[in-house]
Write a protein that holds these residues in place. Structure first.
Motif, short mmCIF file in Angstrom:
data_model
loop_
_atom_site.label_atom_id
_atom_site.label_comp_id
_atom_site.label_asym_id
_atom_site.label_seq_id
_atom_site.Cartn_x
_atom_site.Cartn_y
_atom_site.Cartn_z
N GLU A 171 0.99 -1.26 -0.01
CA GLU A 171 0.19 -0.25 -0.12
C GLU A 171 0.87 1.32 -0.05
OE1 GLU A 171 -2.91 -0.67 -0.44
OE2 GLU A 171 -2.98 -2.76 0.31
N ALA A 172 2.02 1.11 -0.74
CA ALA A 172 2.83 2.32 -0.97
C ALA A 172 3.68 2.43 -2.22
CB ALA A 172 3.84 2.34 0.35
N THR A 173 4.56 3.09 -2.32
CA THR A 173 5.46 3.29 -3.43
C THR A 173 6.85 3.41 -2.76
OG1 THR A 173 3.94 3.79 -5.16
CG2 THR A 173 6.24 4.24 -5.51
N VAL A 174 7.94 2.87 -3.10
CA VAL A 174 9.12 3.15 -2.72
C VAL A 174 10.10 3.13 -4.06
CG1 VAL A 174 11.19 2.33 -1.53
CG2 VAL A 174 9.10 1.94 -0.46
N ASP A 214 -0.75 -1.47 -4.70
CA ASP A 214 -2.00 -1.21 -4.13
C ASP A 214 -2.73 -2.28 -4.06
OD1 ASP A 214 -4.26 0.23 -3.52
OD2 ASP A 214 -4.40 1.18 -5.47
N GLY A 215 -2.90 -3.00 -3.00
CA GLY A 215 -3.63 -4.37 -2.98
C GLY A 215 -3.13 -5.46 -2.11
N SER A 216 -3.46 -6.58 -2.13
CA SER A 216 -2.94 -7.57 -1.24
C SER A 216 -1.50 -7.92 -1.50
CB SER A 216 -3.85 -8.91 -1.58
OG SER A 216 -3.40 -9.40 -2.88
N GLY A 217 -1.01 -8.38 -0.69
CA GLY A 217 0.60 -8.92 -0.47
C GLY A 217 1.44 -7.55 -0.58
N ARG A 218 2.66 -7.73 -0.96
CA ARG A 218 3.59 -6.66 -0.88
C ARG A 218 4.69 -6.78 -2.07
NH1 ARG A 218 8.42 -6.39 3.77
NH2 ARG A 218 8.49 -8.75 3.26
N ASP A 219 4.86 -5.74 -2.56
CA ASP A 219 5.76 -5.80 -3.98
C ASP A 219 7.39 -5.91 -3.47
OD1 ASP A 219 6.50 -5.71 -6.51
OD2 ASP A 219 6.49 -3.64 -6.72
N LEU A 220 8.13 -6.73 -3.98
CA LEU A 220 9.70 -6.69 -4.03
C LEU A 220 10.08 -6.91 -5.10
CD1 LEU A 220 9.60 -9.81 -1.10
CD2 LEU A 220 10.02 -7.40 -0.82
N THR A 221 11.08 -5.70 -5.25
CA THR A 221 12.01 -5.38 -6.53
C THR A 221 13.34 -5.12 -6.25
OG1 THR A 221 9.95 -4.56 -7.66
CG2 THR A 221 12.03 -4.35 -8.65
N TYR A 222 14.24 -5.60 -6.82
CA TYR A 222 15.78 -5.42 -6.46
C TYR A 222 16.60 -5.01 -7.64
CZ TYR A 222 17.17 -10.02 -8.52
OH TYR A 222 17.28 -10.89 -9.48
N LEU A 223 17.52 -4.43 -7.29
CA LEU A 223 18.78 -3.98 -8.29
C LEU A 223 20.04 -4.48 -7.63
CD1 LEU A 223 19.67 -0.93 -10.37
CD2 LEU A 223 21.18 -1.69 -8.71
N VAL A 224 20.73 -5.52 -8.41
CA VAL A 224 21.98 -5.94 -8.19
C VAL A 224 23.23 -5.33 -8.91
CG1 VAL A 224 22.01 -7.86 -9.72
CG2 VAL A 224 23.14 -7.97 -7.57
N PHE A 225 24.26 -5.06 -8.09
CA PHE A 225 25.50 -4.59 -8.69
C PHE A 225 26.35 -5.88 -8.65
CE2 PHE A 225 23.90 -0.77 -6.18
CZ PHE A 225 24.17 0.06 -7.14
N ASP A 226 26.61 -6.11 -9.82
CA ASP A 226 27.46 -7.55 -10.59
C ASP A 226 28.99 -7.06 -10.14
OD1 ASP A 226 27.57 -10.02 -11.05
OD2 ASP A 226 27.81 -9.89 -13.02
N THR A 227 29.33 -6.81 -8.95
CA THR A 227 30.71 -6.67 -8.33
C THR A 227 31.33 -8.15 -7.83
OG1 THR A 227 29.65 -6.19 -6.15
CG2 THR A 227 30.50 -4.42 -7.31
N ASP A 228 32.52 -8.15 -7.74
CA ASP A 228 33.25 -9.40 -6.98
C ASP A 228 34.00 -9.06 -5.81
OD1 ASP A 228 35.74 -8.23 -8.18
OD2 ASP A 228 35.49 -9.63 -10.21
N ALA A 229 34.47 -9.92 -5.61
CA ALA A 229 35.24 -10.02 -4.06
C ALA A 229 36.28 -8.85 -4.16
CB ALA A 229 36.16 -11.29 -3.71
N ALA A 230 37.25 -8.71 -5.34
CA ALA A 230 38.11 -7.64 -5.66
C ALA A 230 37.84 -6.44 -5.59
CB ALA A 230 39.06 -7.98 -6.70
N ASP A 231 36.29 -6.26 -6.19
CA ASP A 231 35.77 -4.73 -6.20
C ASP A 231 35.60 -4.32 -4.83
OD1 ASP A 231 35.81 -4.76 -9.10
OD2 ASP A 231 33.87 -5.93 -9.27
#
Length: 441
Positions: free
Chosen positions: A361-364, A391-408
């Motif tokens: 019930e929100a926007t992030v 806007d309704g039942s449940g919860r919206d889950l969305t992600y962004l990933v940075f494809d870094t590695d251990a050295a980064d």
């Protein structure tokens, strides 16, 4: 150990040079009239552009139980323009083994600033029975278990002569120091900031070929300490090195041709579950839409986990866009949301970074994302924003990933951006229903 190949040293690309190479010609007829009407002509004048071509000579050695191998034929040669194929490939590396890689530079025609950059990736590559007794992670430990030094060097009468040390530590530390670009000094002085280094300018005359410019070579020495145990069994790693030459004439040495690029992408669900090898995060930061009171449920947090996080209160204004930043300095993380800051010691990161937006019930909305690796601004090859809306039942889950590695992420890094939270009239007020998380693998 298995027969898995523990070393694959290659390079995304070794550039022949960044200077524009071409020829421009112009015929110019110039007439000069003297008092006695005499006339002289000057014709056939041309302007020819210079060129810039860098060759990299390389060789390696490998010492296993006192048997030193100079890998002639398979790991020695000259790289000129095209990406190098695999030329440092070792099987069955064990505690006590060591070796080196040497790179020397020949630059045709123009004195140049030389830069080095690199990257490293590794994997657990399965478990043997002895390894599983001491290691349950899904991330390889080989890079952090190898001692390494990157130094200036030269070869005199067939012997290596070491110069000043550029960086030392684990192999992971060494690559973390150069992943965003390291300016090499033409006189072999270490610790100089870009712009303070000397260009490679030593001239070498060649009888049966083009003259060239050169300077100090670069040597990477490595050793697996005998104290390392079964945790590295079957682990694999791959190193990539890249060298650039930039003509020094009309340049001040500050232009970094190694500016890193990190791929980003978006998806649905929790980033840690969808993208991380273990489906778990080693640490996190969170900004959530809480009770907005001076005491009670927190709105800002950072730490290894929720139970041990450092927290603070923050008063959200729905619809307002506010800045945030997450900084890691090598041992501690700090998270700042619109001027409210919290800090905590965290475990060393080992891979990807991600942001998950959560809305009921929100926007992030998170936008204008930027990433700095070891103080170097990084180009994002992909989206720089992510949002969740429901806007309704449940919860919206969305992600962004940075494809870094251990050295980064072994060196200090920073994520920054803007966030907007807007709740609807039927928002229930649950602390975890509206939030954004920064997850660290």
């Amino acid at each position: 150990m298995t027969d898995d190949k523990l070393y694959t040293l290659s390079r995304r690309k070794m550039l022949a040079g960044l200077g524009a190479i071409g020829i421009a010609s112009a015929g110019a007829g110039i007439g000069t009239s003297a008092y006695f009407s005499d006339r002289e002509s000057f014709s056939g004048n041309t302007l020819t552009a210079g060129s810039l071509d860098m060759r990299v000579l390389y060789e390696t050695s490998y010492d296993s139980d006192g048997a030193v191998q100079n890998q002639v034929g398979s790991a020695m040669g000259t790289q000129d323009g095209e990406p190098a194929s695999t030329f440092y490939e070792l099987d069955d590396v064990k505690p006590g083994d060591s070796g080196h890689v040497e790179f020397c530079f020949e630059i045709v025609d123009n004195p140049s600033y030389v830069w080095a950059c690199g990257d490293i990736s590794e994997s657990e590559n399965g478990f043997t029975e002895p390894e599983s007794e001491v290691d349950s992670t899904e991330n390889g430990e080989l890079a952090e278990s190898i001692d390494a030094r990157l130094v200036y060097c030269n070869e005199v009468d067939g012997e290596f002569v070491e110069g000043e040390e550029i960086v030392s530590g684990s192999l992971l530390d060494v690559f973390a120091a150069i992943t965003g670009g390291a300016a090499l000094d033409g006189s072999g002085a270490a610790g100089l900031a870009p712009g303070d280094q000397a260009p490679y300018s030593e001239e070498v005359e060649v009888t049966d070929g083009p003259d060239y410019i050169t300077g100090p070579c670069l040597c990477l020495f490595w050793e697996v300490p005998t104290s390392v145990g079964n945790e590295i069994q079957t682990d694999t790693l791959s190193m990539a090195l890249e060298f650039h030459a930039v003509q020094s004439r009309h340049n001040d040495g500050t232009a970094n041709p190694c500016t890193p690029s990190i791929t980003t992408r978006t998806g649905e669900g929790f980033a840690k579950q969808e993208e991380f090898a273990t489906q778990q995060e080693t640490s996190f930061a969170r900004g959530r839409y809480g009770d907005n009171l001076a005491a009670g449920a927190w709105e800002v947090a950072v730490g290894p986990d929720v139970g041990s996080a450092t927290t603070a209160n923050y008063v959200w204004t729905p619809g307002n866009t506010v800045p945030f930043s997450y900084e890691y300095d090598g041992s501690q993380a700090s998270f700042t949301l619109d001027g409210v800051s919290v800090a905590s010691a965290i475990p060393a990161p080992s891979g990807k970074l991600a942001i998950t937006t959560k809305a009921d019930e929100a926007t992030v909305s998170v936008a204008n994302l930027a990433l700095e690796l070891n103080g170097v601004a990084t180009t994002l090859s992909g989206p720089d924003a992510v949002s969740a809306s429901n806007d309704g039942s449940g919860r919206d889950l969305t992600y962004l990933v940075f494809d870094t590695d251990a050295a980064d992420v072994a060196a200090p890094f920073e994520i920054s951006g803007d966030v907007t939270v807007d709740v609807q009239g039927d928002y229930s007020g649950s602390d975890e229903d509206v939030a954004f998380d920064i997850s660290i693998e």
